[in-house]
Design an enzyme around this catalytic site. Sequence first.
Site: not given
Length: 238
Positions: A7, A43, A70, A191-192
């Site tokens: 990302n 995103h 996204e 995520h994370d």
Amino acid sequence: MTVLSVNVNKIATLRNARGGNVPNLIKVAQDIERFGGQGITIHPRPDERHIRYQDARDLKKIVTTELNIEGNPIDSFVQLVDEVQPHQVTLVPDAPDAITSNAGWDTIKHHSYLSEIVKHFKNQGIRTSIFVDPVIEMIEGAAKTGVDRIELYTEEYAVQFSKGNPEKGVQPYRDAALKAHELGLGINAGHDLSLENIKYFKENVPNLIEVSIGHALISESIYLGLENVVNMYKSRLA
């Protein structure tokens, strides 16, 4: 091997901070692929505070691996995806003012809406994924929309891992992945996730096709270098 999609939102954030074109988002994406990255994720938000809609158009021209877009499927997002035709679109229920994604879809409450959006994109040959929490009912609801994949929202896993409770953290994701696979859904996650916690997640969540990692990967690259970090992730995902 689980696919690593990087990302690049944080690269765009850094670029936008000065109003110019440093760092050059397009060159960074090309370098990530050259270093071994297997996909590029973006995103865009409606206010374009990091990724701009034009970035999506420009990236489509140069990405040779996989482009994953996204976002919340508001009208402007749907129009962008229709125009760009990425390899994958991931539906995320984030509010316009959200700093980052903070929950998965309620796939039961929003069944009709999600089914309509999924059908719209799949009719164009775009693989679709729905961002969900590791809750069996939400996985079952996602399957009923006709979606190709789910993306498991992994913040809670990361929190539990950091507290020294990796097994407690990963169990819901293992169960969710087993159910998703049983229902014929592909499994993504994000995520994370970080260099610290990704290996344990990969080893304990079956049938994991793809992870999307941005904030941690870019942060780690400040110290370790982007090429090095991309390959460190790939070794942990092998």
